[in-house]
Write a protein that holds these residues in place. Sequence first.
Motif, PDB file in Angstrom:
ATOM      1  N   THR A 312       0.842  -1.198   0.000  1.00  0.00           N
ATOM      2  CA  THR A 312       0.000   0.000   0.000  1.00  0.00           C
ATOM      3  C   THR A 312       0.873   1.242   0.000  1.00  0.00           C
ATOM      4  N   LEU A 313       0.583   2.146  -0.925  1.00  0.00           N
ATOM      5  CA  LEU A 313       1.244   3.444  -0.967  1.00  0.00           C
ATOM      6  C   LEU A 313       0.318   4.498  -0.370  1.00  0.00           C
ATOM      7  N   THR A 314       0.892   5.416   0.399  1.00  0.00           N
ATOM      8  CA  THR A 314       0.114   6.474   1.050  1.00  0.00           C
ATOM      9  C   THR A 314       0.687   7.826   0.663  1.00  0.00           C
ATOM     10  N   VAL A 315      -0.189   8.716   0.220  1.00  0.00           N
ATOM     11  CA  VAL A 315       0.192  10.099  -0.079  1.00  0.00           C
ATOM     12  C   VAL A 315      -0.862  11.009   0.540  1.00  0.00           C
ATOM     13  N   GLY A 316      -0.419  12.009   1.279  1.00  0.00           N
ATOM     14  CA  GLY A 316      -1.365  12.923   1.904  1.00  0.00           C
ATOM     15  C   GLY A 316      -0.754  14.294   2.093  1.00  0.00           C
ATOM     16  N   GLY A 317      -1.570  15.217   2.484  1.00  0.00           N
ATOM     17  CA  GLY A 317      -1.068  16.564   2.726  1.00  0.00           C
ATOM     18  C   GLY A 317      -2.112  17.420   3.405  1.00  0.00           C
ATOM     19  N   ARG A 318      -1.629  18.494   3.979  1.00  0.00           N
ATOM     20  CA  ARG A 318      -2.502  19.451   4.661  1.00  0.00           C
ATOM     21  C   ARG A 318      -2.005  20.852   4.323  1.00  0.00           C
ATOM     22  N   LEU A 319      -2.891  21.690   3.803  1.00  0.00           N
ATOM     23  CA  LEU A 319      -2.573  23.076   3.486  1.00  0.00           C
ATOM     24  C   LEU A 319      -3.358  23.952   4.450  1.00  0.00           C
ATOM     25  N   SER A 320      -2.652  24.755   5.233  1.00  0.00           N
ATOM     26  CA  SER A 320      -3.327  25.546   6.253  1.00  0.00           C
ATOM     27  C   SER A 320      -2.908  27.004   6.174  1.00  0.00           C
ATOM     28  N   GLN A 321      -3.886  27.864   6.376  1.00  0.00           N
ATOM     29  CA  GLN A 321      -3.665  29.305   6.492  1.00  0.00           C
ATOM     30  C   GLN A 321      -3.827  29.646   7.965  1.00  0.00           C
ATOM     31  N   ASN A 322      -2.738  30.162   8.568  1.00  0.00           N
ATOM     32  CA  ASN A 322      -2.732  30.461   9.994  1.00  0.00           C
ATOM     33  C   ASN A 322      -2.629  31.971  10.187  1.00  0.00           C
ATOM     34  N   MET A 323      -3.591  32.520  10.910  1.00  0.00           N
ATOM     35  CA  MET A 323      -3.658  33.970  11.125  1.00  0.00           C
ATOM     36  C   MET A 323      -3.603  34.263  12.617  1.00  0.00           C
ATOM     37  N   LEU A 324      -2.729  35.182  12.998  1.00  0.00           N
ATOM     38  CA  LEU A 324      -2.518  35.504  14.408  1.00  0.00           C
ATOM     39  C   LEU A 324      -2.484  37.010  14.592  1.00  0.00           C
ATOM     40  N   SER A 325      -3.204  37.485  15.595  1.00  0.00           N
ATOM     41  CA  SER A 325      -3.194  38.896  15.961  1.00  0.00           C
ATOM     42  C   SER A 325      -3.084  38.981  17.475  1.00  0.00           C
ATOM     43  N   VAL A 326      -2.061  39.697  17.964  1.00  0.00           N
ATOM     44  CA  VAL A 326      -1.795  39.775  19.403  1.00  0.00           C
ATOM     45  C   VAL A 326      -1.590  41.233  19.801  1.00  0.00           C
ATOM     46  N   ASN A 370       0.649  36.075   9.405  1.00  0.00           N
ATOM     47  CA  ASN A 370      -0.164  35.282   8.496  1.00  0.00           C
ATOM     48  C   ASN A 370       0.756  34.302   7.783  1.00  0.00           C
ATOM     49  N   GLU A 371       0.517  33.005   7.946  1.00  0.00           N
ATOM     50  CA  GLU A 371       1.385  31.986   7.342  1.00  0.00           C
ATOM     51  C   GLU A 371       0.553  30.989   6.549  1.00  0.00           C
ATOM     52  N   LEU A 372       1.047  30.633   5.395  1.00  0.00           N
ATOM     53  CA  LEU A 372       0.470  29.571   4.582  1.00  0.00           C
ATOM     54  C   LEU A 372       1.447  28.400   4.615  1.00  0.00           C
ATOM     55  N   VAL A 373       1.002  27.265   5.128  1.00  0.00           N
ATOM     56  CA  VAL A 373       1.910  26.137   5.371  1.00  0.00           C
ATOM     57  C   VAL A 373       1.351  24.866   4.745  1.00  0.00           C
ATOM     58  N   PHE A 374       2.219  24.112   4.084  1.00  0.00           N
ATOM     59  CA  PHE A 374       1.852  22.820   3.519  1.00  0.00           C
ATOM     60  C   PHE A 374       2.666  21.737   4.211  1.00  0.00           C
ATOM     61  N   THR A 375       1.980  20.723   4.721  1.00  0.00           N
ATOM     62  CA  THR A 375       2.658  19.619   5.403  1.00  0.00           C
ATOM     63  C   THR A 375       2.293  18.306   4.714  1.00  0.00           C
TER      64      THR A 375
END
Length: 650
Positions: A312-326, A370-375
């Motif tokens: 079995t081969l597995t391929v996956g990913g998660r694309l997230s937009q993270n927004m922070l205001s302090v 503001n970060e756009l991250v792909f894992t």
Amino acid sequence: MDDMPPDRRRAMEWDCERAVTRMYGGVDERRYDEVAAQYAPAGVWHRQGKALAGRDAILAALNARTSTQMTRHLLTNFTVNASGPGTARLSCYLNTYVHDSINTVWANLTNADAGVFQVPVFIAGPADALHVAETAPNLNKGHNNMFVPYVNVDWVNGDIEVISTTSYLNHRHLSWNDVTTGYLFPYLGAKVPRPGDKGYDELTDQSENYTQEIRVQSLDQDSPFHWVAGVFYSKDYQRSFEVEGDNFLQLAPCFFGVCAGDDPFPGTSAFLNNFGVPSLANGATYVSLSRANEAQLAGFAQVDYKIIPSVTLTVGGRLSQNMLSVFTTQDGPENNLNGPYGAACPLAGGCTPGQPPFDPQYATAQLKDNELVFTPKFGVSWQADDADLFYASVSRGFRPGGAQVRLPAACDAQLIAFGFKDANGNAVSPTSYHSDTVWSYELGSKNSFYDGALSLDSSAYLIHWNKIQTNIGLPDCGYNTVANEGSATSKGVDVAISARPAPGLSLSAAFGYNQVHFDVTTPAFVKGQTVPGAGSPYTAVFSGEYTIPVDAEWSPYVRGDFTWQSKPYFVGSYLRGSPSYDPLSVPPTSQGLLDARVGVRVDTWDVSLFANNLLNFNSPNSVDHVRHSSLFTEGFVRPRTIGITISDRF
């Protein structure tokens, strides 16, 4: 499994998700016996860098938690896949909220051999020549109020399943903690507390968290493709208000090398000559308010494809937009950025506290990020036969950045020692830190022999960690700061063996090795130095249980668990060359603990008598010198604990 009927697969997934949520619910509600009972007798829980093999090892680790610790676990993004006959693999995202108070003992108040463990209580005295009037609880106290509703919706249409999970957390926290020694030793330079000395910290936290996930996944067992995809949204709000104060600094004749008769306000007080302004109500010297809004919008997907029935081969990913205001703002004498600290008055007619050129200035900061991250995630598994599974995986992890308040000027010297300074050599207190990432590589196998009488699970991993969010303690001023400190490499192996050599007898052993070192030299750490919090490089757990089946319902048993960990890596005050090194502190040593249990299982009930730390190991784990004082603290494992547990599985 490809031939698993849809109803059976849904039942499996439901059972797996329910088992995990019940387990963490038991941890949060301190139902430790129920948590341990959910594991198979030889089950292994990899927790906080340790492999807890067997129910008693799990129970011992949970019972070792401090009585003041409160946790809440939020689980989302469940993915369940059958990994073999009667087995499944579950993955999910876990958010943990933890509150705890400091739990140390004073050496001269403790007699470990006699089983006497005590902590000091400082009580504010009346106003006199050494103290101002102050109101603060004698004992640490606080309360937590949590409201955590959630809604799950599961809809199946043919070979497609849609799952919606909605949750909300409302948390209110208030605590009073004693910080007498935190002010007395580094600020006043006193060697021991005096009668009537009292320092306090009042912390109020309010937070709200909303999460929504919608996941769609395939159910067609005849297809070589199995997939899952979805979206995730979270919104968090937190407000934190902290006040610290004491009843002795205002009347101290000298501190920080500045006395009442010195500049810039001779004849006033050492307090004004250092901070430039008087204390606030109730002796408050430090006030901090912060508000944070954080949001995340993410999409995720994973595909498992059987190129042949056994691979079995597995391929996956998660694309997230993270927004922070302090937003942060500070008040109080300690936070005065224009404190004189004994500087000479430049005015011919003399200077007045609170007026130019020493008019108070306080930090106020606003951060937006503001970060756009792909894992991504990649994997391959080979089910060679019913008894042998081999796998390999590569994945990337991500942790968002954040913000923090500026540290008081009393920390400037240590900030400079750790390399936090500008081009002119002036201290710079970090008010934010960036995200850090990891690339993880793992190879492993799960093998069984002699029709399952002997099993072997083994894995080796390599982790590359970049821009590490490191919590750096500044013991001279009693504060911490978080900074991104270079990169590190972690590598290790885990091996677990279980056997059933005779009817009713089960034996297991688990071994672990872990090494985490910085790859580069930074202002705070040297290349090759261990990353703080790495723990012990070697761990081992040995377990054995013998069950005597009297009849179909009654099963008496006896069980023993021995847990050993090697001397941990030296960091901080134990490491020569570290800015916080203290030669008077004695580093932790290796230790081994034996737990025993005898009981009987009746149908779904389990009644047992247990003895944790059976041999009553009571040597100090470590002896820590309280800097700038003649006091030491000792850390101990929990003394021998004997009790009875009654549990029911349903």
